[in-house]
Design a protein around this motif. Structure first.
Motif, short mmCIF file in Angstrom:
data_model
loop_
_atom_site.label_atom_id
_atom_site.label_comp_id
_atom_site.label_asym_id
_atom_site.label_seq_id
_atom_site.Cartn_x
_atom_site.Cartn_y
_atom_site.Cartn_z
N UNK A 258 34.56 -18.37 5.42
CA UNK A 258 33.15 -18.50 5.09
C UNK A 258 32.81 -17.78 3.79
N UNK A 259 31.63 -18.08 3.29
CA UNK A 259 31.13 -17.50 2.05
C UNK A 259 29.72 -17.00 2.29
N UNK A 260 29.48 -15.72 2.03
CA UNK A 260 28.15 -15.15 2.13
C UNK A 260 27.46 -15.26 0.77
N UNK A 261 26.27 -15.85 0.76
CA UNK A 261 25.50 -16.04 -0.47
C UNK A 261 24.18 -15.29 -0.34
N UNK A 262 24.01 -14.27 -1.15
CA UNK A 262 22.76 -13.51 -1.19
C UNK A 262 22.21 -13.67 -2.61
N UNK A 263 21.19 -14.51 -2.78
CA UNK A 263 20.72 -14.84 -4.12
C UNK A 263 19.26 -15.25 -4.08
N UNK A 264 18.52 -14.84 -5.11
CA UNK A 264 17.11 -15.22 -5.21
C UNK A 264 16.70 -15.35 -6.66
N UNK A 265 15.96 -16.39 -6.96
CA UNK A 265 15.45 -16.58 -8.31
C UNK A 265 14.14 -15.83 -8.51
N UNK A 266 13.89 -15.48 -9.76
CA UNK A 266 12.63 -14.83 -10.13
C UNK A 266 11.74 -15.84 -10.85
N UNK A 267 10.54 -16.05 -10.35
CA UNK A 267 9.61 -17.00 -10.95
C UNK A 267 8.39 -16.25 -11.46
N UNK A 268 8.21 -16.26 -12.77
CA UNK A 268 7.06 -15.60 -13.41
C UNK A 268 6.90 -14.18 -12.87
N UNK A 269 7.99 -13.46 -12.83
CA UNK A 269 8.07 -12.05 -12.47
C UNK A 269 8.12 -11.80 -10.96
N UNK A 270 7.91 -12.82 -10.12
CA UNK A 270 7.93 -12.62 -8.66
C UNK A 270 9.25 -13.12 -8.08
N UNK A 271 9.71 -12.43 -7.03
CA UNK A 271 11.09 -12.56 -6.58
C UNK A 271 11.24 -13.28 -5.24
N UNK A 272 12.34 -13.99 -5.12
CA UNK A 272 12.83 -14.44 -3.81
C UNK A 272 14.08 -13.64 -3.49
N UNK A 273 14.38 -13.51 -2.22
CA UNK A 273 15.58 -12.76 -1.79
C UNK A 273 16.07 -13.41 -0.49
N UNK A 274 17.10 -14.24 -0.62
CA UNK A 274 17.54 -15.09 0.50
C UNK A 274 19.04 -14.93 0.70
#
Length: 464
Positions: A258-274
């Protein structure tokens, strides 16, 4: 109900934020003015290129302006917000083009007027004289440039503004929630692209490349943090950042489980964390699937608890109780549920906190963790206390098989009896399973902002 794009078509609500912060400051003295500076353009050492730019969060919160070398003044009594931008540098125009004009900036940002930075001191002096010199100017000491003067104010307070802004940022308004939802929506597309790329990828970096391409193409040019793409046992490292190891064993030519993916994009300074976990051969190996099911149960139960006024420490403790129940069922743990909880044995498998506040920073302000806590179950919990309505928090339970953490328990005269080493042996290759969503706390419940797939059947379908 207005759509996300409709909400974001308006200006970032800087004036509302300035008023909120000013109200909090009144307890520290009669607030006359708030002064903040944007991040400066900084050059790379021994190079003629500028360093990657990241706007100062306190400045953005009160202006919505992503420009470097700017500053702002908020006249509290007059309720007037002034943005200051650098004057035109003719030499720079040759290389970089014309910067924003004051007129253009006034149309973009929720401010009352826009001036050049050469007018900051005169503006501050004017505010002080208008208010009779009996009010306080608030600023952040390490973020005030040489030459800035606060003449005429009875006092300049450098000690409380940063905390006041940090506390204000915990409760998000509708515009901020829309920004976070947008970041999550784009990041969900990135996770789907990464899952699909993992079907044939032979190296972690290939999956990262698919993720980055999708984020940039959809509007998240920046990342919330350095993304994690951890194959097999690498998933046991919580902040793994190498992202360059093979997903196929070079000796046996077999794909890792398996592969663990912890990644989030930043949109106009606000963050995702998934965070998601992907089967590399189309279906989860038996051991990974068993752990995945436990972690999914942990997350579902914790999210179900969320609403205004819930104590985050209690939600975190509930995650551990479900982990203990699941690991007992698999035979990895031995003993009674209550004894395992009291002895904190589950911390060896779930060493980090359940989540953290999210906003302009991945680990956002206002959580007040206690890293000196003698109770190791709560030592790394980044949010302590009661969750307010309007806050956004990550819910990211995990179970990991890290020898560095588990081996001391296996060697402990007191604790080794609680772990069946023979059963445990089958699970080392799982590495780690973490499932993470971003959840908006409301008065009566919660709103999960994250739509990236996590059901086992859906993830396996995408991975095939």
């Amino acid at each position: 109900m207005a759509t996300v794009d409709a909400i974001l078509a308006a200006k970032y609500p800087a004036k509302v934020h300035a008023r909120r912060v000013a109200q909090a400051l009144q307890a520290q003295g009669e607030a006359g003015a708030i002064y903040l500076e944007a991040q400066k353009t900084r050059m790379i050492e021994d190079n003629d290129e500028a360093m990657p730019f990241r706007q100062r969060r306190p400045f953005f919160y009160l202006t919505g302006c992503p420009e470097p070398d700017a500053s702002m003044v908020y006249d509290v009594k007059a309720d007037e917000l002034t943005l200051f931008i650098p004057p035109i540098d003719p030499d720079s125009v040759i290389w970089s083009g014309l910067p924003l004009s004051p007129e253009e900036a006034a149309k973009l940002y929720d401010v009352d007027r826009v001036l050049y930075t050469s007018e900051v001191n005169a503006t501050l002096a004017s505010i002080a004289s208008t208010q009779g010199g009996k009010t306080v100017a608030f600023a952040i000491e390490e973020q005030v440039s040489e030459g800035i003067q606060f003449k005429g104010f009875s006092q300049t307070n450098f000690n409380v503004l940063k905390k006041a802004i940090g506390d204000a940022r915990v409760v998000k308004d509708a515009y901020e929630i829309a920004l976070l939802r947008k970041a999550n929506d784009i990041s969900a597309k990135g996770h789907i692209a990464a899952i699909k790329a993992a079907r044939t990828a032979t190296n972690e970096r290939e999956v990262e490349a698919a993720w980055m391409q999708t984020c940039i193409a959809n509007g998240c040019k920046e990342q919330s943090y350095h993304p994690i793409f951890a194959g097999g046992a690498n998933g046991a490292t919580l902040h793994y950042v190498k992202n360059d190891e093979y997903l196929v064993d070079q000796a046996t030519k077999q794909r890792k489980g398996n592969l663990l993916i912890d990644a989030g994009g930043e949109y106009r300074t606000y963050c995702a964390d998934i965070t998601r976990v992907v089967p590399l051969a189309g279906r989860f190996p038996t051991e990974t699937r068993q752990i995945y099911e436990i972690v999914l149960q942990m997350q579902a139960a914790c999210i179900a608890m969320l609403k205004e006024g819930v104590r985050w420490d209690d939600v975190h403790a509930q995650a551990h109780r479900i982990a203990i129940k699941g690991l007992l069922k698999l035979g990895i743990l031995r003993g009674s549920e209550e004894e395992l909880f009291e002895k904190r044995v589950s911390v060896a498998f779930f060493p980090h906190g359940l989540g953290h506040y999210l906003g302009m920073d991945t680990h956002d302000t206002g959580g007040y963790p206690n890293y000196e806590d003698s109770d190791k179950m709560f030592r790394y919990l980044r949010v302590r206390g009661i969750l307010p309505a309007g806050s956004v928090i990550t819910v990211e339970p995990g179970i990991y098989f890290c020898r560095f953490i588990i081996d001391p328990v296996l060697k402990s005269a007191e604790l080794s009896k609680y772990i069946d080493a023979d059963v445990l042996e089958r699970y080392w290759d799982v590495g780690g399973v973490r499932i993470e969503d971003n959840v908006h706390i409301t008065k009566d419940g919660h709103d999960n902002l994250t739509s990236a797939p996590k059901a086992i059947e859906e993830v396996e379908s995408l991975a095939q």
